[in-house]
Scaffold this active site. Sequence first.
Site, PDB file in Angstrom:
ATOM      1  N   CYS A  34      -7.232  -2.179  20.882  1.00 20.23           N
ATOM      2  CA  CYS A  34      -5.724  -1.519  20.317  1.00 20.23           C
ATOM      3  C   CYS A  34      -6.103  -0.256  19.452  1.00 20.23           C
ATOM      4  CB  CYS A  34      -5.088  -2.622  19.768  1.00 20.23           C
ATOM      5  SG  CYS A  34      -3.676  -2.158  18.634  1.00 20.23           S
TER       6      CYS A  34
ATOM      7  N   HIS B 140      -5.444  -1.123  15.754  1.00 18.70           N
ATOM      8  CA  HIS B 140      -6.404  -1.974  15.071  1.00 18.70           C
ATOM      9  C   HIS B 140      -7.653  -2.122  15.859  1.00 18.70           C
ATOM     10  CE1 HIS B 140      -2.140  -3.502  14.420  1.00 18.70           C
ATOM     11  NE2 HIS B 140      -2.552  -3.749  13.232  1.00 18.70           N
TER      12      HIS B 140
ATOM     13  N   CYS C 205      -1.370  -6.566  16.112  1.00 21.88           N
ATOM     14  CA  CYS C 205       0.227  -5.951  16.406  1.00 21.88           C
ATOM     15  C   CYS C 205       0.958  -7.132  16.564  1.00 21.88           C
ATOM     16  CB  CYS C 205       0.247  -5.111  17.509  1.00 21.88           C
ATOM     17  SG  CYS C 205      -0.547  -3.539  17.417  1.00 21.88           S
TER      18      CYS C 205
ATOM     19  N   HIS D  48       0.845  -1.160   0.037  1.00 21.31           N
ATOM     20  CA  HIS D  48       0.063   0.006   0.068  1.00 21.31           C
ATOM     21  C   HIS D  48       1.033   1.172   0.093  1.00 21.31           C
ATOM     22  CE1 HIS D  48       1.001   0.389   4.207  1.00 21.31           C
ATOM     23  NE2 HIS D  48       0.327  -0.850   4.619  1.00 21.31           N
TER      24      HIS D  48
ATOM     25  N   LYS E 223      -8.604   9.164   7.886  1.00 24.93           N
ATOM     26  CA  LYS E 223      -7.883   8.025   7.919  1.00 24.93           C
ATOM     27  C   LYS E 223      -8.367   7.448   6.629  1.00 24.93           C
ATOM     28  CE  LYS E 223      -5.914   4.652  10.941  1.00 24.93           C
ATOM     29  NZ  LYS E 223      -5.837   3.317  10.903  1.00 24.93           N
TER      30      LYS E 223
ATOM     31  N   HIS F  61       4.047   1.536   2.577  1.00 25.71           N
ATOM     32  CA  HIS F  61       5.067   0.761   2.180  1.00 25.71           C
ATOM     33  C   HIS F  61       5.836   1.502   0.786  1.00 25.71           C
ATOM     34  CE1 HIS F  61       2.362  -2.803   3.070  1.00 25.71           C
ATOM     35  NE2 HIS F  61       2.993  -2.541   4.094  1.00 25.71           N
TER      36      HIS F  61
ATOM     37  N   LYS G 163     -11.027   1.375   3.131  1.00 26.70           N
ATOM     38  CA  LYS G 163     -11.619   0.947   1.913  1.00 26.70           C
ATOM     39  C   LYS G 163     -12.829   1.221   1.978  1.00 26.70           C
ATOM     40  CE  LYS G 163      -8.200  -2.881   0.480  1.00 26.70           C
ATOM     41  NZ  LYS G 163      -7.630  -3.987   1.286  1.00 26.70           N
TER      42      LYS G 163
ATOM     43  N   CYS H 218      -3.058  -8.421  21.089  1.00 26.85           N
ATOM     44  CA  CYS H 218      -3.763  -7.920  19.841  1.00 26.85           C
ATOM     45  C   CYS H 218      -3.304  -8.782  18.681  1.00 26.85           C
ATOM     46  CB  CYS H 218      -3.333  -6.391  19.589  1.00 26.85           C
ATOM     47  SG  CYS H 218      -3.714  -5.745  17.980  1.00 26.85           S
TER      48      CYS H 218
END
Length: 506
Positions: free
Chosen positions: A143, A146, A128, A17, A296, A20, A299, A125
């Site tokens: 978390c 997430h 993580c 994504h 943020k 990266h 999708k 989690c």
Amino acid sequence: MKSYITTPIYYVNGSPHIGHAFTSIMADILKRNRQALGHELMLSTGVDEHGQKNQEAAADLGMPVGEFLDMRCNEFRNVFDRLGVAYDYFVRTSREGHKTAVAGMEQSIFDRDLIVKKNYTGTYCKGCEEFKKESDLTEDGQCPLHPTMKVEQTEETNYFLKMEPFRERLLQHIADNPEFVQPEAFRNELKQMLAEPLDDLCISRPKTRVTLGIELPFDTDFVTYVWFDALANYLTNIGWPEAGYEDWWAECEHMIGKDILKPHGVYWPIMLMAAGLPLPKKLSVHSHWVGAGGVKMSKSIGNVVDPIEVIEKLGVDALRWYLARHMRADSDSQISVEFITQTYNTELGNKIGNLLSRAAKFSKARFDGKLPAPGPLTAEDEAIRKAVVEAVKGMGDWVNLADIPARMQAIITVADEMNNYFAEQAPWDLIKNEETRERCQTVIYVTLDSLRVVMEALTQVIPGSAGKALSMLNAPEVASPWKPELDRLTGDSDLGEIETLFPRVQ
């Protein structure tokens, strides 16, 4: 002098994504900058193939784990190749040499009595892949990284690395080496993480839960915690524990996003201290990309920026330019396909590409396909040449991650000045009279030679487009070590084929 730059290795449970793409492109820009200065470079990037998330992702697709890892690894490699990331080493943690070295590191720490086995009950989690303290969770017990993934209450026996014995020593290292974490905001955040006594770090997972990982050398019922395994890649890439890695390691700079500051700033230095190894030279930390309006990316909202989609629509340099131009090291930056398109059209297209096209086509048409030789220079010529050298000289110095946007801003500012110079000198009027023809030649030469200087600087950022531009100008090879230098184009020399460098995109 050597410089060893690393990106994190990326989990292969999902496709590559924008995060990266960003980290790897910035690392590539730093590599190209330092190579331009004449340093010897090593850039590593790659994939983290172990852990529960990857194991479950393979199961969800109904694929054998080995096939799944090969497929995902190739996907990441292809994306980085398309992004123009000139990595020297592509990490796969499934490599036998890596696994052997990690097991060796664990055994050496175990032999120093720094690893203990104990029963643990706590909040886990899965996103993580780590145990969380109450203080790590949000008010509703989730978390923060997430929030859609429920944390689980887990009780199991595991192996733990003693962290507290090294906390004061790590704080002292940060105090003694202010460059160790950049920018300062993240250095302060790391000091905050180390302000209270540290819990032991769980470094194993029972095979009853996770099988995809490196077996503990001292207990084969367990595999290594994925972060312990992944962090060690930075050493195994350069041949550790064999001799010869030391020179690279002494110049190692880790490029990381702010969400993985704790593993890189707390776990990793303490793992190294526990193993009796020196710490890396530097952590260069960056913030994240969010959608338009600071929302943020998700999708469901539909504001995710897919790097491949951007490359297919606008070309790789549109993406590389936007990321370099608009990143903010210590606060999140906004991105959308619209923003990238707008920046590409207005900055690369209108300000740089258009000037090159106009001046080069004019020269080709009016001077028999050649670049004219200049006559005497005026104060205006000298002023624009000086401004260009001043604007790009930062790319002839060592660039740090946080410097990149300001260096891009300087280039765009001078591109505006070059356009103003060209418009005010009006070579199309000068060519009309024989007595001003030489003046016209000078204006064209000054404009194209100034553009060459800018393009040489931009080979570090948008190498594909900058290389094309230099070919159009029939410029000599970029000097190494590079410094901005005027008058490298030869008067009365042939120009190359002129094409539109940044075609406008609707």
